[in-house]
Motif scaffolding. Structure first.
Motif, PDB file in Angstrom:
ATOM      1  N   THR A   8       0.832  -1.204   0.000  1.00  0.00           N
ATOM      2  CA  THR A   8       0.000   0.000   0.000  1.00  0.00           C
ATOM      3  C   THR A   8       0.863   1.249   0.000  1.00  0.00           C
ATOM      4  OG1 THR A   8      -1.801   1.151   1.156  1.00  0.00           O
ATOM      5  CG2 THR A   8      -0.286  -0.133   2.532  1.00  0.00           C
ATOM      6  N   TRP A   9       0.383   2.254  -0.687  1.00  0.00           N
ATOM      7  CA  TRP A   9       1.191   3.447  -0.919  1.00  0.00           C
ATOM      8  C   TRP A   9       0.287   4.638  -1.227  1.00  0.00           C
ATOM      9  CZ3 TRP A   9       0.496  -0.678  -4.120  1.00  0.00           C
ATOM     10  CH2 TRP A   9      -0.082  -0.444  -5.371  1.00  0.00           C
ATOM     11  N   SER A  17       6.486  -1.779 -10.037  1.00  0.00           N
ATOM     12  CA  SER A  17       7.590  -2.738 -10.053  1.00  0.00           C
ATOM     13  C   SER A  17       7.622  -3.575  -8.784  1.00  0.00           C
ATOM     14  CB  SER A  17       8.923  -2.002 -10.223  1.00  0.00           C
ATOM     15  OG  SER A  17       9.008  -1.416 -11.500  1.00  0.00           O
ATOM     16  N   THR A  18       7.304  -2.949  -7.653  1.00  0.00           N
ATOM     17  CA  THR A  18       7.281  -3.685  -6.384  1.00  0.00           C
ATOM     18  C   THR A  18       6.255  -4.810  -6.438  1.00  0.00           C
ATOM     19  OG1 THR A  18       7.888  -1.668  -5.208  1.00  0.00           O
ATOM     20  CG2 THR A  18       6.982  -3.465  -3.895  1.00  0.00           C
ATOM     21  N   VAL A  19       5.063  -4.468  -6.918  1.00  0.00           N
ATOM     22  CA  VAL A  19       3.995  -5.468  -7.018  1.00  0.00           C
ATOM     23  C   VAL A  19       4.375  -6.560  -8.010  1.00  0.00           C
ATOM     24  CG1 VAL A  19       1.591  -5.833  -7.670  1.00  0.00           C
ATOM     25  CG2 VAL A  19       2.217  -3.803  -6.367  1.00  0.00           C
ATOM     26  N   ASP A  20       4.909  -6.152  -9.163  1.00  0.00           N
ATOM     27  CA  ASP A  20       5.297  -7.127 -10.187  1.00  0.00           C
ATOM     28  C   ASP A  20       6.337  -8.101  -9.653  1.00  0.00           C
ATOM     29  OD1 ASP A  20       3.583  -5.931 -11.953  1.00  0.00           O
ATOM     30  OD2 ASP A  20       5.117  -4.780 -12.999  1.00  0.00           O
ATOM     31  N   ILE A  21       7.270  -7.588  -8.857  1.00  0.00           N
ATOM     32  CA  ILE A  21       8.311  -8.453  -8.299  1.00  0.00           C
ATOM     33  C   ILE A  21       7.699  -9.467  -7.335  1.00  0.00           C
ATOM     34  CG2 ILE A  21      10.305  -8.508  -6.756  1.00  0.00           C
ATOM     35  CD1 ILE A  21      11.130  -5.813  -8.010  1.00  0.00           C
ATOM     36  N   VAL A  22       6.831  -9.001  -6.435  1.00  0.00           N
ATOM     37  CA  VAL A  22       6.224  -9.902  -5.451  1.00  0.00           C
ATOM     38  C   VAL A  22       5.391 -10.973  -6.147  1.00  0.00           C
ATOM     39  CG1 VAL A  22       4.586 -10.068  -3.546  1.00  0.00           C
ATOM     40  CG2 VAL A  22       6.237  -8.189  -3.610  1.00  0.00           C
ATOM     41  N   ALA A  23       4.489 -10.544  -7.050  1.00  0.00           N
ATOM     42  CA  ALA A  23       3.622 -11.497  -7.737  1.00  0.00           C
ATOM     43  C   ALA A  23       4.444 -12.452  -8.605  1.00  0.00           C
ATOM     44  CB  ALA A  23       2.605 -10.745  -8.595  1.00  0.00           C
ATOM     45  N   GLY A  24       5.381 -11.900  -9.364  1.00  0.00           N
ATOM     46  CA  GLY A  24       6.183 -12.739 -10.253  1.00  0.00           C
ATOM     47  C   GLY A  24       7.079 -13.709  -9.515  1.00  0.00           C
ATOM     48  N   LEU A  25       7.593 -13.292  -8.372  1.00  0.00           N
ATOM     49  CA  LEU A  25       8.464 -14.156  -7.577  1.00  0.00           C
ATOM     50  C   LEU A  25       7.723 -15.407  -7.122  1.00  0.00           C
ATOM     51  CD1 LEU A  25      11.132 -14.658  -6.082  1.00  0.00           C
ATOM     52  CD2 LEU A  25      10.227 -13.279  -4.190  1.00  0.00           C
ATOM     53  N   ILE A  68       0.412  -9.852   5.961  1.00  0.00           N
ATOM     54  CA  ILE A  68       1.599  -8.994   5.952  1.00  0.00           C
ATOM     55  C   ILE A  68       1.260  -7.729   5.174  1.00  0.00           C
ATOM     56  CG2 ILE A  68       4.008  -8.768   5.251  1.00  0.00           C
ATOM     57  CD1 ILE A  68       4.200 -11.822   5.262  1.00  0.00           C
ATOM     58  N   VAL A  69       1.608  -6.570   5.705  1.00  0.00           N
ATOM     59  CA  VAL A  69       1.430  -5.326   4.977  1.00  0.00           C
ATOM     60  C   VAL A  69       2.778  -4.639   4.784  1.00  0.00           C
ATOM     61  CG1 VAL A  69       0.898  -3.999   7.086  1.00  0.00           C
ATOM     62  CG2 VAL A  69       0.185  -3.136   4.845  1.00  0.00           C
ATOM     63  N   LEU A  70       3.043  -4.233   3.543  1.00  0.00           N
ATOM     64  CA  LEU A  70       4.164  -3.355   3.225  1.00  0.00           C
ATOM     65  C   LEU A  70       3.580  -1.971   3.014  1.00  0.00           C
ATOM     66  CD1 LEU A  70       5.527  -6.139   2.439  1.00  0.00           C
ATOM     67  CD2 LEU A  70       6.795  -4.824   0.737  1.00  0.00           C
ATOM     68  N   ALA A  71       3.862  -1.058   3.925  1.00  0.00           N
ATOM     69  CA  ALA A  71       3.282   0.281   3.853  1.00  0.00           C
ATOM     70  C   ALA A  71       4.375   1.305   3.583  1.00  0.00           C
ATOM     71  CB  ALA A  71       2.553   0.607   5.155  1.00  0.00           C
ATOM     72  N   PHE A  72       4.165   2.135   2.565  1.00  0.00           N
ATOM     73  CA  PHE A  72       5.209   3.065   2.153  1.00  0.00           C
ATOM     74  C   PHE A  72       5.017   4.478   2.696  1.00  0.00           C
ATOM     75  CE2 PHE A  72       5.589   0.145  -1.736  1.00  0.00           C
ATOM     76  CZ  PHE A  72       6.466  -0.679  -1.050  1.00  0.00           C
ATOM     77  N   ASN A  73       3.909   4.719   3.413  1.00  0.00           N
ATOM     78  CA  ASN A  73       3.762   5.977   4.142  1.00  0.00           C
ATOM     79  C   ASN A  73       2.767   5.768   5.275  1.00  0.00           C
ATOM     80  OD1 ASN A  73       1.317   5.920   2.819  1.00  0.00           O
ATOM     81  ND2 ASN A  73       1.495   7.946   1.890  1.00  0.00           N
ATOM     82  N   ASP A 123      12.949   3.849  -0.150  1.00  0.00           N
ATOM     83  CA  ASP A 123      12.729   2.893   0.942  1.00  0.00           C
ATOM     84  C   ASP A 123      11.839   1.742   0.524  1.00  0.00           C
ATOM     85  OD1 ASP A 123      10.391   4.332   0.820  1.00  0.00           O
ATOM     86  OD2 ASP A 123      10.258   4.729   2.969  1.00  0.00           O
ATOM     87  N   ASN A 124      11.067   1.911  -0.579  1.00  0.00           N
ATOM     88  CA  ASN A 124      10.255   0.786  -1.052  1.00  0.00           C
ATOM     89  C   ASN A 124      11.141  -0.386  -1.458  1.00  0.00           C
ATOM     90  OD1 ASN A 124      11.032   2.494  -3.292  1.00  0.00           O
ATOM     91  ND2 ASN A 124       9.725   1.228  -4.596  1.00  0.00           N
ATOM     92  N   THR A 125      12.339  -0.075  -1.997  1.00  0.00           N
ATOM     93  CA  THR A 125      13.284  -1.134  -2.360  1.00  0.00           C
ATOM     94  C   THR A 125      13.718  -1.917  -1.124  1.00  0.00           C
ATOM     95  OG1 THR A 125      14.088   0.190  -4.209  1.00  0.00           O
ATOM     96  CG2 THR A 125      15.488  -1.617  -3.478  1.00  0.00           C
TER      97      THR A 125
END
Length: 555
Positions: A8-9, A17-25, A68-73, A123-125
């Motif tokens: 979430t952002w 790209s973050t989403v694509d990496i997670v889903a693709g991984l 799990i939540v990845l929160a960018f702000n 920091d998203n990286t």
């Protein structure tokens, strides 16, 4: 294992790209995956999120609850808190948790908070690779994924990401998850999304012309056609131009498709009526969203069922298809073109915001079969473009074939195309247009619906992608079954015989008025089945059906 990760952002900070990496991984590691993207049409100060639901047991369903939540702000984290499961993990920059301490650590809260101090502006990286370490994903797998995702970017980007992840794995003190240990569970799975599958199916079926004016949630069909590079396309100034350009392509017997949503579909109505009268094959991808007027343009609802069933003025029959899974959206992408050609009629291919943009892992797509139907190689000098036949379908000829020429008119016409207002001819040509789709299911050898758990006495009647979550519900509540509608028009009347075996039908749809329920009940006379209970599960809060919505049926 079933794991739901929310990324979430802020609405202005797009992090595809973050989403694509997670889903693709996870797809590469052999996991089944289904996703849900929610984004707001206004940008400044608003919040987007992308749920990635992962399973190692071939279960794809959506849930409101987040592991799990990845929160960018801090704003996006605050909005996500109410969706977190007990014991959920929060991965974010420490600066985002400080303002929310009472919500995250107050009485009764037992969240696992990984709020690390990250000075890097990207920091998203860092948060992404902290997620990887938390889930015990092997470093070599991550490094390989970085190579693939950023291959099209500068070498410095690849090196930067590799340096970050190696630093995290070596120096960041992250207590790894005891609940989820991610490893390779199967061969890599293919990941795609609905609009891409529709476009791919159509392109495989010799789509020759595509036109659209970008409109959420149909825009990415145009994107995929352009990316393919083999189809002539037009991004026109409006949908009047879109529809009429497709008609002219169809006039030359080029396979033509358009895609839009309700507001612009309204501008196509006159052209669609012309297509009925002139017997032009044309496929319209109709992607629904929440109306009326501009409404809430980036959210889910099924407001346009009635519109698709009655898309223009006049008394005629047409085909309305509604794929229910990703494999079927590819299949219907090519089948719709075959049916349009065969019956020389408009075909409407329904979808909706949620399905159009969601990503899934999928099995192999059904091989495409191209069928252009009746085309005369050597037409006679007195070739009748609108010849009256027993089937109602007139033979066509290819452009520039000797004796092929005719005039396509919006007026009533005779067999040659000449305008007429003769009473007897008017009756014959009205009957001709209706006759084409008589006994449709017998001629095609298909069913307009699918039944899951046929011995159940309570059936959920659904369309579209909700079948995934509904199937999971039925698997765990075997007193329920599913009737999945694939074709809304012509309606497969054999459905009534199946419903007569039941105690209850429950219509599941994303609108207030119950458009599918009203249509099926009226057409199949369900109210005259004395013992049948007719009920519904309706949702119009902008969000998809989650497993918790179906579980309300047994509470």
């Amino acid at each position: 294992m079933h794991l739901n990760i929310r990324i979430t952002w802020a609405a202005w900070a797009w992090v595809n790209s973050t989403v694509d990496i997670v889903a693709g991984l996870f797809a590469e590691l052999g996991y089944d995956m289904i996703s849900d993207i929610e984004y707001e049409s206004r940008i400044k100060g608003w919040v987007n999120f992308f749920d990635v639901s992962i399973s190692d047991t071939n279960e794809k369903y959506l849930t409101k609850k987040v592991d799990i939540v990845l929160a960018f702000n801090s704003e996006s984290l605050e909005k996500a808190i109410s969706s977190l499961k007990s014991g959920a993990t929060v991965i974010t920059n420490k600066k985002n948790t400080s303002p929310l301490a009472p919500l995250l650590t107050g009485e009764g809260k037992n969240f696992n908070i990984l709020d690390l101090e990250i000075a890097d502006k990207y920091d998203n990286t860092y948060l992404l690779w902290i997620l990887a370490k938390y889930l015990n994903i092997d470093l070599e797998i991550i490094l390989g994924k970085i190579e693939k995702v950023f291959a099209r970017k500068w070498d410095t980007v690849v090196k930067y990401n590799k340096a970050v992840i190696e630093n995290i794995y070596k120096t960041y003190d992250v207590v790894t998850s005891k609940d989820f240990e991610i490893k390779k569970v199967w061969e890599p799975k293919t990941l795609s999304y609905w609009n891409k599958a529709i476009a791919s199916g159509a392109i495989a079926s010799d789509l020759e012309y595509f036109a659209a004016y970008p409109m959420t949630p149909a825009s990415t069909v145009l994107t995929e056609v352009i990316k393919d590079g083999t189809v002539t396309f037009l991004q026109a100034e409006d949908e009047i131009a879109v529809a009429n350009s497709a008609i002219w392509a169809s006039f030359t017997w080029k396979r033509a498709m358009v895609a839009t949503s309700g507001g612009w579909f309204a501008l196509m109505t006159e052209a669609l009526s012309f297509a009925v009268q002139a017997e032009f094959p044309i496929v319209a991808v109709f992607a629904q969203r929440a109306w009326p007027s501009t409404g809430t343009p980036t959210y889910q609802e099924q407001w346009d069922i009635n519109f698709a069933l009655n898309p223009t003025f006049g008394d005629f029959e047409h085909i309305v298809m509604y794929p229910s899974n990703l494999e079927e959206s590819y299949y219907f992408g090519w089948l719709s073109l075959n049916l349009a050609d065969k019956y020389q009629n408009p075909v409407i291919l329904m979808t909706d915001k949620q399905a159009a943009e969601m990503h899934w892992t999928h099995s192999d797509f059904e091989a495409c079969v191209v069928d252009r139907w009746v085309i005369l190689e050597n037409p006679p000098e007195d070739y009748k473009r609108y010849e009256l036949t027993d089937s109602g379908i007139s033979p066509r000829v290819n452009v520039w074939t000797k004796n092929w020429d005719f005039i396509a008119t919006s007026y009533e016409h005779d067999e040659f195309w000449a305008t007429t207002e003769d009473s007897e001819l008017k009756q014959k040509f009205t009957e001709k247009r209706w006759k084409k789709l008589e006994d449709f299911y017998k001629k095609e050898g298909i069913s307009g619906f699918e039944i899951v758990n046929p011995t159940a006495k309570k059936m959920l009647v659904i369309t579209w992608f909700a079948r995934y979550t509904a199937e999971h519900f039925v698997k765990n509540n075997t007193e329920f079954g599913l009737i999945i509608l694939k074709f809304l028009k012509p309606l497969d009347e054999r459905l009534r015989a199946e419903i007569e075996k039941l105690d209850e039908v429950i219509f599941v749809e994303s609108n207030y008025s119950g458009q599918i329920e009203n249509y099926i009940t009226k057409e199949l006379w369900l109210k005259y089945i004395d013992w049948l209970k007719i009920s519904n599960l309706r949702k119009y809060d902008l969000f998809p059906f989650y497993i918790e919505d179906f579980e309300s049926l047994v509470k």
